[in-house]
Design an enzyme around this catalytic site. Structure first.
Site, mmCIF file in Angstrom:
data_model
loop_
_atom_site.group_PDB
_atom_site.id
_atom_site.type_symbol
_atom_site.label_atom_id
_atom_site.label_comp_id
_atom_site.label_asym_id
_atom_site.label_seq_id
_atom_site.Cartn_x
_atom_site.Cartn_y
_atom_site.Cartn_z
ATOM 1 N N ASP A 260 -51.380 -80.052 -99.411
ATOM 2 C CA ASP A 260 -51.844 -78.709 -99.794
ATOM 3 C C ASP A 260 -53.334 -78.644 -99.431
ATOM 4 O O ASP A 260 -53.941 -79.676 -99.103
ATOM 5 C CB ASP A 260 -51.630 -78.544 -101.316
ATOM 6 C CG ASP A 260 -52.082 -77.191 -101.843
ATOM 7 O OD1 ASP A 260 -52.177 -76.234 -101.047
ATOM 8 O OD2 ASP A 260 -52.339 -77.087 -103.064
ATOM 9 N N GLN B 248 -42.906 -71.967 -106.548
ATOM 10 C CA GLN B 248 -43.022 -72.718 -105.295
ATOM 11 C C GLN B 248 -42.080 -73.925 -105.323
ATOM 12 O O GLN B 248 -41.467 -74.289 -104.311
ATOM 13 C CB GLN B 248 -44.482 -73.177 -105.113
ATOM 14 C CG GLN B 248 -44.722 -74.015 -103.865
ATOM 15 C CD GLN B 248 -44.676 -73.201 -102.588
ATOM 16 O OE1 GLN B 248 -45.308 -72.168 -102.488
ATOM 17 N NE2 GLN B 248 -43.928 -73.666 -101.596
ATOM 18 N N ARG C 47 -50.055 -64.389 -111.982
ATOM 19 C CA ARG C 47 -50.779 -65.427 -111.225
ATOM 20 C C ARG C 47 -52.229 -65.394 -111.662
ATOM 21 O O ARG C 47 -52.865 -64.349 -111.655
ATOM 22 C CB ARG C 47 -50.707 -65.181 -109.716
ATOM 23 C CG ARG C 47 -51.764 -65.987 -108.949
ATOM 24 C CD ARG C 47 -51.658 -65.926 -107.464
ATOM 25 N NE ARG C 47 -50.523 -66.692 -107.004
ATOM 26 C CZ ARG C 47 -50.380 -67.136 -105.746
ATOM 27 N NH1 ARG C 47 -51.307 -66.879 -104.838
ATOM 28 N NH2 ARG C 47 -49.321 -67.824 -105.395
ATOM 29 N N HIS D 103 -47.242 -74.503 -110.347
ATOM 30 C CA HIS D 103 -46.776 -73.454 -109.425
ATOM 31 C C HIS D 103 -45.239 -73.545 -109.363
ATOM 32 O O HIS D 103 -44.656 -73.954 -108.360
ATOM 33 C CB HIS D 103 -47.400 -73.693 -108.045
ATOM 34 C CG HIS D 103 -47.299 -72.519 -107.120
ATOM 35 N ND1 HIS D 103 -46.754 -71.313 -107.482
ATOM 36 C CD2 HIS D 103 -47.695 -72.375 -105.820
ATOM 37 C CE1 HIS D 103 -46.818 -70.482 -106.452
ATOM 38 N NE2 HIS D 103 -47.382 -71.097 -105.438
ATOM 39 N N CYS E 226 -47.142 -75.865 -99.053
ATOM 40 C CA CYS E 226 -46.859 -74.584 -99.705
ATOM 41 C C CYS E 226 -47.456 -73.406 -98.939
ATOM 42 O O CYS E 226 -46.984 -72.280 -99.079
ATOM 43 C CB CYS E 226 -47.387 -74.602 -101.136
ATOM 44 S SG CYS E 226 -49.132 -75.017 -101.250
ATOM 45 N N ARG F 122 -39.126 -68.935 -100.638
ATOM 46 C CA ARG F 122 -39.829 -68.381 -101.816
ATOM 47 C C ARG F 122 -39.106 -67.122 -102.302
ATOM 48 O O ARG F 122 -38.977 -66.877 -103.489
ATOM 49 C CB ARG F 122 -41.283 -68.009 -101.457
ATOM 50 C CG ARG F 122 -42.189 -69.147 -101.024
ATOM 51 C CD ARG F 122 -42.390 -70.168 -102.098
ATOM 52 N NE ARG F 122 -42.794 -69.593 -103.360
ATOM 53 C CZ ARG F 122 -44.010 -69.131 -103.651
ATOM 54 N NH1 ARG F 122 -44.981 -69.244 -102.774
ATOM 55 N NH2 ARG F 122 -44.301 -68.609 -104.829
#
Ligand code: CP
Ligand code: NVA
Length: 333
Positions: free
Chosen positions: A233, A140, A110, A137, A274, A319
């Site tokens: 988001d 996700q 990440r 991402h 998310c 997730r």
């Protein structure tokens, strides 16, 4: 598993690299792993293997999902935090990739630019998984698709509107997976926050054969009318400077997800995010922005976040199941 869905040895860097069949295969595998976990049936066929988890940005969900999934599969984990590794500072990406390949069966990264995770993958001899970059991402996305599929029973034809900063990792990634899975994607925000033109054209080429569609609109009412999923988001992402808060709040407030938006979308519509989300003042940043700008919530109101239409915690749990599927499929048994 047929040849089309044999993902052993593959990197997981962005969903543009995967076919709809491969994405559906990962979702099926995740659903199976989820069911087994609920029934207490262990799947620990990767016992004795180890994975490295590099985080140059902070995380709650992604880190926990990788750690729990790896442990469930029987693997060990090593977490390298934003300050604790030499990557990029004292050691090049290429050297780091080759060092870690000698000790681990997979590497999660990440961080910032997509080019970094792509370079890591180029030099690594084991699968590399993107745990979030500025541009994408992908882990996700699998959780989001699984959540939508569990709720609506299908993906094809689902109409999803994304409100807010659509030119960053979440907007880009949702546009890509909607295109791949034959869904209808609408970016509903000011033109400045539309996804980058090159990626939009790439996704429009994909929908030409998957049957989905890509719409970009500044009209909040038209963009959210009769939608299945309303997604948003944070307005300022990790790594962006503090100075941008003021303009983001000013420019994106018309695209806040609130009761009017959900009513316009329709009573069967669901809300997704998310996470983390600024839906109240119970965070340090939320409280500071509340004081500075006289607001109590940002991209989503507390009312919508806490409503029966909100799927955010199902999404967060997924997730773990989807990341487990990615590790199992790419490391292979
Ligand atoms: N959604 C998500 O990636 O959350 P974290 O930043 O907590 O990992
Ligand atoms: N756009 C957000 C997503 C967090 C999961 C960020 O990059 O901070």
């Amino acid at each position: 598993m047929d040849k089309k869905t044999d993902l052993k040895g593959r990197d997981f860097l962005k969903l543009l690299d995967f076919t709809p069949e491969e994405i559906a295969y990962l979702l099926d595998l995740a659903a199976d792993l989820k069911e087994k976990k609920k029934k207490g049936i262990p799947v620990d066929t990767l016992r004795g293997k180890n994975v490295a988890l590099i985080f140059e940005k902070t995380s709650t969900r992604t880190r926990c999902a990788f750690e729990v999934a790896a442990h469930d599969l029987g693997m060990g984990t090593t977490y390298l935090d934003p300050a604790g590794s030499q990557i990029g500072k004292k050691e090049s990406i290429a050297d780091t990739a080759r060092v870690l390949s000698g000790m681990f069966e997979g590497i999660e990264y990440r961080g910032f630019g997509q080019d970094i995770v792509e370079e890591l993958a180029k030099y690594a001899k084991v699968p590399v998984w993107n745990g979030l970059t500025n541009e994408f991402h992908p882990t996700q996305m699998l959780a989001d698709l699984l959540t939508v599929r569990e709720h609506f029973g299908r993906l094809k034809g689902i109409r999803l509107a994304y409100m807010g900063d659509a030119r960053y990792n979440m907007g880009n990634s949702l546009m890509v997976v909607c295109a791949k899975m034959g869904m209808h994607f609408t970016a509903c925000t000011t033109e400045k926050y539309f996804p980058e033109a090159g990626l939009v054209s790439q996704c429009r080429e994909i929908v030409a054969w998957t049957g989905g569609s890509i719409t970009l609109t500044e009209d909040a009412a038209a963009g959210t009318k009769d939608k299945d999923v309303i997604y948003t988001d944070v307005w300022v992402s990790m790594g962006e400077p503090d100075e941008v808060w003021e303009e983001r709040i000013r420019e994106l407030s018309p695209y806040q997800v609130n009761r009017a938006v959900m009513e316009n979308a329709g009573e069967k519509a669901v809300f997704m995010h998310c996470l983390p989300a600024f839906h109240d003042l119970h965070t340090k940043i939320g409280a500071r922005m509340g004081e500075r700008f006289g607001i109590t919530e940002m991209e989503v109101t507390d009312e919508v976040f806490e409503s029966g239409q909100s799927l955010v915690f199902e999404e967060a749990e997924n997730r773990m199941h989807t990341i487990k599927a990615v590790m199992l499929a790419t490391i292979g048994e």
